[in-house]
Write an enzyme that holds these catalytic residues in place. Sequence first.
Site, PDB file in Angstrom:
ATOM      1  N   ASP A  76       0.813  -1.220   0.000  1.00 16.96           N
ATOM      2  CA  ASP A  76       0.000   0.000   0.000  1.00 16.96           C
ATOM      3  C   ASP A  76       0.845   1.267   0.000  1.00 16.96           C
ATOM      4  O   ASP A  76       0.321   2.358  -0.230  1.00 16.96           O
ATOM      5  CB  ASP A  76      -0.961   0.018   1.187  1.00 16.96           C
ATOM      6  CG  ASP A  76      -2.158  -0.892   0.971  1.00 16.96           C
ATOM      7  OD1 ASP A  76      -2.395  -1.325  -0.168  1.00 16.96           O
ATOM      8  OD2 ASP A  76      -2.864  -1.174   1.962  1.00 16.96           O
ATOM      9  N   LYS A 103      -6.264  -4.380  -6.700  1.00 15.39           N
ATOM     10  CA  LYS A 103      -6.790  -3.482  -5.669  1.00 15.39           C
ATOM     11  C   LYS A 103      -7.931  -2.668  -6.288  1.00 15.39           C
ATOM     12  O   LYS A 103      -8.600  -3.131  -7.202  1.00 15.39           O
ATOM     13  CB  LYS A 103      -5.661  -2.572  -5.146  1.00 15.39           C
ATOM     14  CG  LYS A 103      -4.513  -3.318  -4.500  1.00 15.39           C
ATOM     15  CD  LYS A 103      -4.901  -3.855  -3.155  1.00 15.39           C
ATOM     16  CE  LYS A 103      -3.682  -4.430  -2.436  1.00 15.39           C
ATOM     17  NZ  LYS A 103      -3.977  -4.752  -1.071  1.00 15.39           N
ATOM     18  N   ARG A 107      -2.941  -1.017  -9.733  1.00 17.66           N
ATOM     19  CA  ARG A 107      -2.093   0.067  -9.253  1.00 17.66           C
ATOM     20  C   ARG A 107      -0.738   0.129  -9.943  1.00 17.66           C
ATOM     21  O   ARG A 107      -0.148   1.206 -10.023  1.00 17.66           O
ATOM     22  CB  ARG A 107      -1.924  -0.025  -7.730  1.00 17.66           C
ATOM     23  CG  ARG A 107      -3.195   0.339  -6.999  1.00 17.66           C
ATOM     24  CD  ARG A 107      -3.021   0.276  -5.508  1.00 17.66           C
ATOM     25  NE  ARG A 107      -4.221   0.804  -4.850  1.00 17.66           N
ATOM     26  CZ  ARG A 107      -4.483   0.665  -3.571  1.00 17.66           C
ATOM     27  NH1 ARG A 107      -3.635   0.017  -2.780  1.00 17.66           N
ATOM     28  NH2 ARG A 107      -5.580   1.183  -3.064  1.00 17.66           N
ATOM     29  N   ARG A 149      -5.415   5.912  -3.055  1.00 21.20           N
ATOM     30  CA  ARG A 149      -3.948   5.933  -2.975  1.00 21.20           C
ATOM     31  C   ARG A 149      -3.311   6.611  -4.184  1.00 21.20           C
ATOM     32  O   ARG A 149      -2.252   7.221  -4.070  1.00 21.20           O
ATOM     33  CB  ARG A 149      -3.400   4.533  -2.764  1.00 21.20           C
ATOM     34  CG  ARG A 149      -3.900   3.946  -1.450  1.00 21.20           C
ATOM     35  CD  ARG A 149      -2.973   2.953  -0.844  1.00 21.20           C
ATOM     36  NE  ARG A 149      -3.610   2.344   0.317  1.00 21.20           N
ATOM     37  CZ  ARG A 149      -3.737   2.916   1.512  1.00 21.20           C
ATOM     38  NH1 ARG A 149      -3.251   4.120   1.725  1.00 21.20           N
ATOM     39  NH2 ARG A 149      -4.339   2.285   2.497  1.00 21.20           N
ATOM     40  N   LYS A 174     -12.612   7.565   1.010  1.00 16.69           N
ATOM     41  CA  LYS A 174     -12.636   6.166   1.442  1.00 16.69           C
ATOM     42  C   LYS A 174     -11.848   5.962   2.729  1.00 16.69           C
ATOM     43  O   LYS A 174     -12.264   5.209   3.607  1.00 16.69           O
ATOM     44  CB  LYS A 174     -12.066   5.269   0.336  1.00 16.69           C
ATOM     45  CG  LYS A 174     -11.984   3.814   0.741  1.00 16.69           C
ATOM     46  CD  LYS A 174     -11.489   2.936  -0.364  1.00 16.69           C
ATOM     47  CE  LYS A 174     -11.479   1.494   0.117  1.00 16.69           C
ATOM     48  NZ  LYS A 174     -11.104   0.567  -0.910  1.00 16.69           N
TER      49      LYS A 174
END
Length: 184
Positions: A76, A103, A107, A149, A174
């Site tokens: 992450d 995810k 990503r 992210r 989120k």
Amino acid sequence: IETDASAASYFFAAPAICSGRVKVENISRKSVQGDIAFLDVLSQMGCEVTEGDKFIEVTGAANLQGIDIDMRDIPDTAQTLAAIAPFASSPTRIRGIASARVKETDRISATCTELARLGVRVEEHEDGMTIHPVGKMRPAVIQTYNDHRMAMSFALIGLHYDGVTIENPSCVSKTFPNYFDELD
């Protein structure tokens, strides 16, 4: 309840891009959260990490070094490292994050696409990416793919370069609804 180490990683990363230092309070290396290990990534790149009783402070490196790192245990924070990597003096290879492809978005692909949009030379690999240093980035609207992210990581680049716009910044709701207020 501990301070969120994943959320703290963005603030820890800021001095790697902008120099100076950032102090995050109410967090410790004794955290049970794996993402606290992102501090080790910053140390390997040359940043100075100082810990007090109830804070961690990160000071930017005079010469940020690229690294070759397996981030399997902290995927992450891979996008956070990807946002820092173009500012290093040598390439950065991020490995072991194949799980990041499943995810909120892929990503790995999304990060490579958006770095390239900024003019960064990046190579996509099955389990990660290689990011090369860049002298100057070009202005761009960064797609978030509705992934919090992506928005939080790429906003860090905007701390250093004008012209970085985050599309759909509200996707941070989120996990960190007031992220942009805190970053400001």
